[in-house]
Every structure is written in C-alpha cells, then in structure tokens.
Design a protein around this motif. Structure first.
Motif, PDB file in Angstrom:
ATOM      1  N   THR A 276       0.841  -1.188   0.000  1.00  0.00           N
ATOM      2  CA  THR A 276       0.000   0.000   0.000  1.00  0.00           C
ATOM      3  C   THR A 276       0.879   1.242   0.000  1.00  0.00           C
ATOM      4  N   ILE A 277       0.590   2.162  -0.871  1.00  0.00           N
ATOM      5  CA  ILE A 277       1.381   3.383  -0.981  1.00  0.00           C
ATOM      6  C   ILE A 277       0.794   4.456  -0.077  1.00  0.00           C
ATOM      7  N   GLN A 278       1.633   5.064   0.736  1.00  0.00           N
ATOM      8  CA  GLN A 278       1.198   6.161   1.603  1.00  0.00           C
ATOM      9  C   GLN A 278       1.110   7.431   0.771  1.00  0.00           C
ATOM     10  N   SER A 279      -0.012   8.107   0.866  1.00  0.00           N
ATOM     11  CA  SER A 279      -0.183   9.352   0.116  1.00  0.00           C
ATOM     12  C   SER A 279      -0.336  10.522   1.075  1.00  0.00           C
ATOM     13  N   LEU A 306      -6.589  18.987  -3.092  1.00  0.00           N
ATOM     14  CA  LEU A 306      -6.215  19.777  -4.257  1.00  0.00           C
ATOM     15  C   LEU A 306      -5.195  19.014  -5.103  1.00  0.00           C
ATOM     16  N   MET A 307      -4.321  18.270  -4.425  1.00  0.00           N
ATOM     17  CA  MET A 307      -3.291  17.485  -5.098  1.00  0.00           C
ATOM     18  C   MET A 307      -2.820  16.394  -4.141  1.00  0.00           C
ATOM     19  N   VAL A 308      -2.332  15.298  -4.703  1.00  0.00           N
ATOM     20  CA  VAL A 308      -1.848  14.171  -3.899  1.00  0.00           C
ATOM     21  C   VAL A 308      -0.369  13.951  -4.179  1.00  0.00           C
ATOM     22  N   PHE A 309       0.399  13.718  -3.121  1.00  0.00           N
ATOM     23  CA  PHE A 309       1.828  13.432  -3.230  1.00  0.00           C
ATOM     24  C   PHE A 309       2.108  12.063  -2.609  1.00  0.00           C
ATOM     25  N   PHE A 310       3.310  11.571  -2.857  1.00  0.00           N
ATOM     26  CA  PHE A 310       3.637  10.237  -2.370  1.00  0.00           C
ATOM     27  C   PHE A 310       4.853  10.227  -1.466  1.00  0.00           C
ATOM     28  N   ASP A 314       8.154  15.552  -1.195  1.00  0.00           N
ATOM     29  CA  ASP A 314       7.571  16.119  -2.416  1.00  0.00           C
ATOM     30  C   ASP A 314       6.507  17.160  -2.099  1.00  0.00           C
ATOM     31  N   ALA A 315       5.688  16.879  -1.074  1.00  0.00           N
ATOM     32  CA  ALA A 315       4.632  17.824  -0.688  1.00  0.00           C
ATOM     33  C   ALA A 315       5.240  19.123  -0.190  1.00  0.00           C
ATOM     34  N   ARG A 316       6.290  19.012   0.608  1.00  0.00           N
ATOM     35  CA  ARG A 316       6.928  20.218   1.154  1.00  0.00           C
ATOM     36  C   ARG A 316       7.592  21.040   0.047  1.00  0.00           C
ATOM     37  N   LEU A 317       8.288  20.365  -0.850  1.00  0.00           N
ATOM     38  CA  LEU A 317       8.934  21.081  -1.954  1.00  0.00           C
ATOM     39  C   LEU A 317       7.904  21.809  -2.818  1.00  0.00           C
ATOM     40  N   ARG A 439       2.652  11.274 -12.257  1.00  0.00           N
ATOM     41  CA  ARG A 439       2.761  12.622 -11.698  1.00  0.00           C
ATOM     42  C   ARG A 439       3.805  13.483 -12.402  1.00  0.00           C
ATOM     43  N   GLN A 440       5.050  13.050 -12.449  1.00  0.00           N
ATOM     44  CA  GLN A 440       6.108  13.889 -12.995  1.00  0.00           C
ATOM     45  C   GLN A 440       5.906  14.149 -14.481  1.00  0.00           C
ATOM     46  N   ARG A 441       5.429  13.124 -15.190  1.00  0.00           N
ATOM     47  CA  ARG A 441       5.217  13.296 -16.634  1.00  0.00           C
ATOM     48  C   ARG A 441       4.120  14.338 -16.899  1.00  0.00           C
ATOM     49  N   VAL A 442       3.057  14.299 -16.103  1.00  0.00           N
ATOM     50  CA  VAL A 442       1.961  15.264 -16.271  1.00  0.00           C
ATOM     51  C   VAL A 442       2.438  16.667 -15.919  1.00  0.00           C
ATOM     52  N   LEU A 443       3.200  16.798 -14.839  1.00  0.00           N
ATOM     53  CA  LEU A 443       3.709  18.116 -14.442  1.00  0.00           C
ATOM     54  C   LEU A 443       4.625  18.687 -15.520  1.00  0.00           C
TER      55      LEU A 443
END
Length: 464
Positions: A276-279, A306-310, A314-317, A439-443
């Motif tokens: 399970t991936i923590q988001s 608004l947005m999900v990070f993994f 990443d969320a802080r940056l 995520r990165q590809r879409v960004l």
C-alpha cells in the motif's frame, strides 16, 4: 569427458547447505564419490526437518562448508557440473564458496532440460516422478546421496540415447543458454521474447501467473532473472514453466500495464509491488481570522484534496514553490509551525500577513490564485508515447486529473476531436500507484504548455 553429478540439501530459508553428495562419472562408470553432512551454522526450520529428516542435532558435529571446500573443489575440478535443476545446486554451492571468499566456476548440464530433449513425452520431469516413470529406484528421497545416486542412473540413460553427443555439445555451447534457462522452460519460449519495451508474465507449470515485470528490453530483463542469485529469483525460476509477454512501445505505458496486471493477478512473487502506498494530500482551509491556509495531511484523512503526493518531501517542496511563485507566507502554508512570524531559510518574500502588515483580502486573493493554478493541473491531458511498431503511436488519457487508461492508434488515423480517442482507449482503473507513475510526466507536460490549446489544435492528428 568427466562429469560430477551433484545434489545438495539446504536450510530453505537462508539458503545454507546441510548435505552434499557428489558422484564423479567418466561416461561409463562412477570413479569417485564425496558425500557429507554440512553444519550450516544456522537453525534448520521444522518443515525442512520434516521433509529431509535432517535436524539440528544431526548437524551439530558436522563439518562446516569451509572445512569441506577443498574436497568439493578437488572432486569437481576439470569436470562438468551435472544436477537435476542444475542452477539451484550450482548457485547454492557457488554461494557457499563466495561466503568464504573463494570462486567456483564450472560448466553445467541440467538433467531436467536434457530429459525434456532426449526423453520427451513425460507428464512431469521432477526427479521423483521421472524416476518412477523410468523405473529408477529412488532411495532416501530428499537426502543428497539418494537423490544424487538416482540422478547418476538417469544421467547414464541420457548418455546412452542416440542423439546424446549432439545434444550435449549443443547444451555445453556457451551461447546456447541451456544451462541458464529454468529447468521447465522450453528454450523456444525464451527465444520468442522480443527485445522491446513491455511487460512479461512468469507462469508456473499449471499456467498460473507467479510474477509480472516490466522492461525496456523484455528479453534482456527476463534473462537477468535467470542469473540472479537471490532466494526469490531462485525459487521463482524453479517454478517457471512458461513466459508470456505484451509489448507496450514505451516504458511509461509498460509501467501502467505492469501495475494493472499485478493488481489483476496478485502474483506471489510481486509482494513489494503490491504494498500500500502512503499518500499525502494538499488542501486549503480558512482559520477563525479569515486567513486561507494551504496544508498537507495523510491522504486518507482528506476527502477532496487539491493534489496528492507520495512523500512528505515532495509535498513540502511543492508548497515551497507555491510560496515562492505567489508570495505566500511559509507560516500559513505550514512550512513552519508554532511560530508567531515566518522566518523561512529560503523563502524571504512574504508580504507580511503573519505580522499584520498586509490586508487579509489581498493575501487570500493570492492564495486563491495558487489554488486555481493547482486545479488547472486537473485539466484533460493526452500524453503521447511511442507505439508498438513504427506506424503506431500510444496515448495515455487523463480527464479532470483522473487516469482513464491507455490506447494505441495508427499514425495515419485522423482525429478531429480528442473524444474520438476513446474509441481506441483500453480502460484502466485509477489508483495511487498510477498517480505516482504519471505525476512527474503530467507536471512536465503542463509546464511546457504555455497557453490552453484551441479546439483546432486539439483536433490535430495524434501524430502531429
């Protein structure tokens, strides 16, 4: 030509040898033998004792592998290493030598693969069932000497077959890979694998999928499993009886295909991929003073992010970038907690909301601008990828930020509206792992788009 026909028993977990038996055979008769119990210097599980009869008391006074290493080297020198499922026994012995700082390299022959070629038509090529079918006495099953002695008789039968010289020569050819392939995998199946991106399925003899992987080069990646010495790889390869594949055209599509296949089959050897991936979710709220905040929390605790990070990093940056782009306050973006005024080490352009130097309305307007920029990333996105052949392209469809699936389309096909791509779509389920993959590809895609596309631009041919 000289052969050493070998069998080992192990602890199972930990892959340490508990017994070894080696018969030296000159093509006509056995000329030497070495058999010994081996102290693995580790505990033997109860299920191994139940299978082999070898327990901890039996081995407490047995020599360690280091003490018998010279004997193993001497008897196998200048001889071909033969075993039933040779890679298992060979890798066990090679691993023991590696632990004591010694090299062990021998040419190999596998009696499973030889039997499939020279004695075709049997329902099973496991040692027990094959010996029963060939009326070979197998005494002390699952003990090294008993299994090795039965393998000697089987090997004599293989040597006596009319085509044995040609088959042996072919198998010993360093380019044949016969000694590298899993014992139950036909060479033709491996040779049919493409040198192309995609996913592959390891299946056991009953056709059940036991592992799914992705690769830029399927054939090369599959071969790497056969060379791996990890316990997982050794066990998986022993069980493999067939390999299927699907080409993808690109690594990104392969990643998406792999995720879907793992979640469909739940293969026993994909334990890491099934975790399970923590988001972590980005959200906004208004405090009692009417100031809008941006903050993050565990994904399961936020109903409409608004947005999900993994990762927390990443969320802080991302929040730091929002602060820099929209002159937001690190305190009210929760980059700094329990402070009266912000004093972030790199973000110095707060306009003073935390010091009551800026009107709340003006600050909130910039927060709303930041939120709108985030929501824009939930637009419809079509990612283009290489197709499975030169005249084809792949696409990945995202609508309102949700992944819908991927598809393939001929380059000559004219698309007048993005919605027409849905005819070629292979629908897939959206999940946290897929969001992480994309995520990165879409960004990157959104950052490259400076202005919204017009309807005419959206209607261009996919290959444009």
């Amino acid at each position: 030509m000289m052969y050493t026909i070998i069998d080992v028993e192990t602890t199972g977990k930990g892959n340490r040898i508990t017994e070894i038996s080696i018969f030296k055979y000159n093509g006509e008769t056995v000329v030497d033998e070495f058999t010994s119990l081996v102290n693995p210097e580790s505990f033997i599980p109860a299920h191994i004792t139940a299978l082999t009869g070898i327990d901890n008391d039996l081995l407490k006074d047995a020599p360690t592998f280091a003490e018998i290493a010279e004997s193993v080297l001497n008897i196998t020198e200048d001889a071909i290493f033969v075993a039933h499922n040779v890679n298992f026994d060979y890798n066990m012995i090679r691993g023991e030598f590696k632990r004591i700082g010694m090299d062990f390299n021998r040419k190999k022959l596998c009696t499973v693969r030889l039997s499939r070629t020279l004695l075709p038509g049997h329902r099973s090529y496991s040692l027990g069932k094959l010996c029963n079918a060939l009326h070979i006495d197998l005494v002390d099953r699952h003990r090294a000497r008993g299994d090795a002695e039965a393998t000697v008789i089987l090997f004599k039968l293989l040597v006596s077959q009319p085509e044995s010289d040609e088959v042996f020569k072919k198998f010993l050819n360093k380019n044949s890979r016969e000694a590298t392939l899993p014992p139950n995998l036909p060479k033709a199946v491996f040779e049919a694998l493409p040198n192309a991106p995609g996913i592959y399925y390891f299946k056991n003899k009953k056709g059940k999928v036991i592992y799914v992987g992705k690769a830029i080069d399927i054939k090369k990646r599959v071969l790497s499993h056969f060379y791996s010495k990890t316990k997982k790889a050794l066990n998986m390869v022993r069980e493999t009886g067939h390999i299927d594949f699907e080409v993808s055209g690109s690594e990104l599509v392969a990643l998406l295909m792999e995720d879907a296949a793992i979640k469909h089959h739940f293969p026993i050897y994909n334990k890491v991929a099934k975790r399970t991936i923590q988001s972590f979710a980005l959200f906004s709220y208004e405090d009692r003073n009417g100031i809008l905040h941006l903050a993050t929390n565990k994904g399961r605790l936020v109903s409409n992010p608004l947005m999900v990070f993994f990762s927390v990093r990443d969320a802080r940056l991302y929040l730091e970038q929002m602060c820099a782009d929209f002159n937001l306050c690190p305190k009210y973006c929760h980059l700094q907690e329990a402070v009266s005024e912000c004093s972030h080490f790199s973000i110095k352009d707060c306009n003073g909301i935390c010091k009551n130097e800026e009107p709340i309305e003006r600050y909130n307007d910039r927060v709303l601008e930041a939120i709108n920029s985030i929501l824009e990333q939930k637009d419809d996105v079509i990612l283009k990828e290489k197709g499975r052949h030169i005249d084809e392209e792949a696409f990945i469809m995202i609508k309102n930020g949700d992944y819908l699936g991927y598809g393939f389309i001929e380059k000559e096909t004219t698309i007048t509206h993005v919605d027409e791509l849905e005819h070629y779509l292979i629908p897939q389920k959206n999940n946290m792992e897929v969001q992480r993959i994309l995520r990165q590809r879409v960004l990157t895609y959104l950052a490259a788009v400076k202005k919204p596309k017009t309807n005419s631009e959206k209607g261009e041919k996919l290959s444009g």
